[in-house]
Design an enzyme around this catalytic site. Structure first.
Site, short mmCIF file in Angstrom:
data_model
loop_
_atom_site.label_atom_id
_atom_site.label_comp_id
_atom_site.label_asym_id
_atom_site.label_seq_id
_atom_site.Cartn_x
_atom_site.Cartn_y
_atom_site.Cartn_z
N CYS A 126 61.45 12.60 34.34
CA CYS A 126 60.92 11.47 35.68
C CYS A 126 61.61 12.01 36.92
O CYS A 126 61.19 12.03 38.20
CB CYS A 126 61.20 10.11 35.33
N HIS A 239 62.35 4.36 39.99
CA HIS A 239 63.71 5.09 40.27
C HIS A 239 63.85 5.41 41.82
O HIS A 239 62.80 5.52 42.69
CB HIS A 239 63.69 6.50 39.49
#
Length: 329
Positions: A126, A239
């Site tokens: 990711c 994130h």
């Protein structure tokens, strides 16, 4: 119309697969939901129909065109069976990412790599995906010599259990109760943990090496120098990354900003005078990677700093996989 299987359909990424397939109107004939024996028999509502979750077995993939694997041990156990049954596997685990026989694809960066798949296509980590989308326009504009990245990774990167642990700890703290940690090595509420995954060579973590090696593979640039520090933060979703880039040739901040502004999958959110910059809560539940704090690094001749935020469950996992499936069509 394709026959699609989702392996790990009841988990966080599996649920996001369902959401994104619906949002993007992916042409589906049959949708087969697969999970562990423990989850078999559950019903999931999708697009007005109730679908029963089946236990994943080596026989689960007959008639399937594309198998979306949400990650985990199921990939190593069942991916090759899916390929033998005639399916193309798009895998979200780390099992095949660095296999030279398996393409590692971010559609905004290296879509042409799907052409040489041999039955399995790997979805990158990711944090790697989010960084790669932001780096691609700069790489095309000026080349990249070196990258220094520090990540600020949400607890949902550890799955539903990570989300629940932060929720439980915050509630316990508000009641004055003792906080216990099971998913993370220490309390994550009101804390930062500078370790994601296990420690490996040079005392870098596996997550840090993923960012290095996967980025080099995606860009077909083994000489690109990359160093990473990955940190878990008490944020539920999305994130963030602080990225320092040294380019091959001298370009201006204005040129960098213009290239990012034109890039697929990027939203430039960069207006310091009005206090605008990417943040997790702005980028959550979005497919684009948000880039801001674009500025010159005055310590080197050809350096720039970026601050990036992206939803790691969507673009960092499920959306990227569905985009790969769209490329296959």
């Amino acid at each position: 119309m394709s026959n699609i299987a989702i392996v790990g359909a009841t988990g966080a990424v599996g649920q996001e697969f369902l959401k994104i397939l619906a949002e993007r109107n992916f042409p589906i004939n049959e949708l087969r939901l697969l999970a562990t024996k423990r989850s078999a028999g559950k019903e999931i509502s999708w697009q007005g129909q109730n679908l029963e979750v089946q236990e994943t077995t080596h026989e689960s993939f007959k008639g399937i065109d594309i198998a979306l694997f949400a990650g985990g041990s199921g990939s190593t156990e069942y991916a090759h069976s899916a390929v033998k049954s005639g399916a193309v596997v798009i895998d979200n685990s780390s099992a095949f990412r660095l296999d030279p026989e398996v393409p590692l694809v971010v559609p905004e960066v290296n879509p042409e790599d799907v052409l040489w798949h041999k039955g399995i296509i790997a979805n990158p980590n990711c944090s790697t995906i989010i960084m790669a989308v932001a780096l691609k326009p700069i790489y095309d504009l000026a080349g990249i010599r070196r990258v220094v990245v520090s990540t600020y990774q949400a607890v949902s990167g550890a799955g539903r259990e990570g989300i629940e642990e932060l929720e439980t700890q915050v509630k316990a703290w508000s009641r004055g109760e003792e906080l216990t940690a099971n998913v993370f090595p220490y309390q994550i509420a009101f804390n930062l943990i500078p370790r994601i995954d296990v420690f490996q060579d040079g005392d870098y973590t596996k997550e840090e090496w993923k960012m290095v090696l996967e980025t080099q593979k995606i860009f077909h640039a083994p000489s690109m120098a990359i160093t990473a520090t990955t940190v878990r933060v008490p944020v539920f979703r999305s994130h963030s990354e602080s990225i320092n880039v040294e380019t091959e040739r001298l370009v201006s901040v204005a040129e960098i900003r213009e290239a990012l502004g034109k890039a697929a999958g990027v939203i430039v959110d960069d207006d310091p005078s009005n206090d605008r910059y990417p943040m997790p809560w702005l980028s959550s539940d979005k497919d684009e990677v948000y880039v801001g704090r674009i500025r010159k690094d005055f310590s080197i001749a050809q350096g720039f700093n970026l601050w990036v935020a992206g939803d790691q469950i969507r673009k960092g996992a499920a959306t990227n996989a569905v985009q790969i499936a769209e490329l296959l069509l």
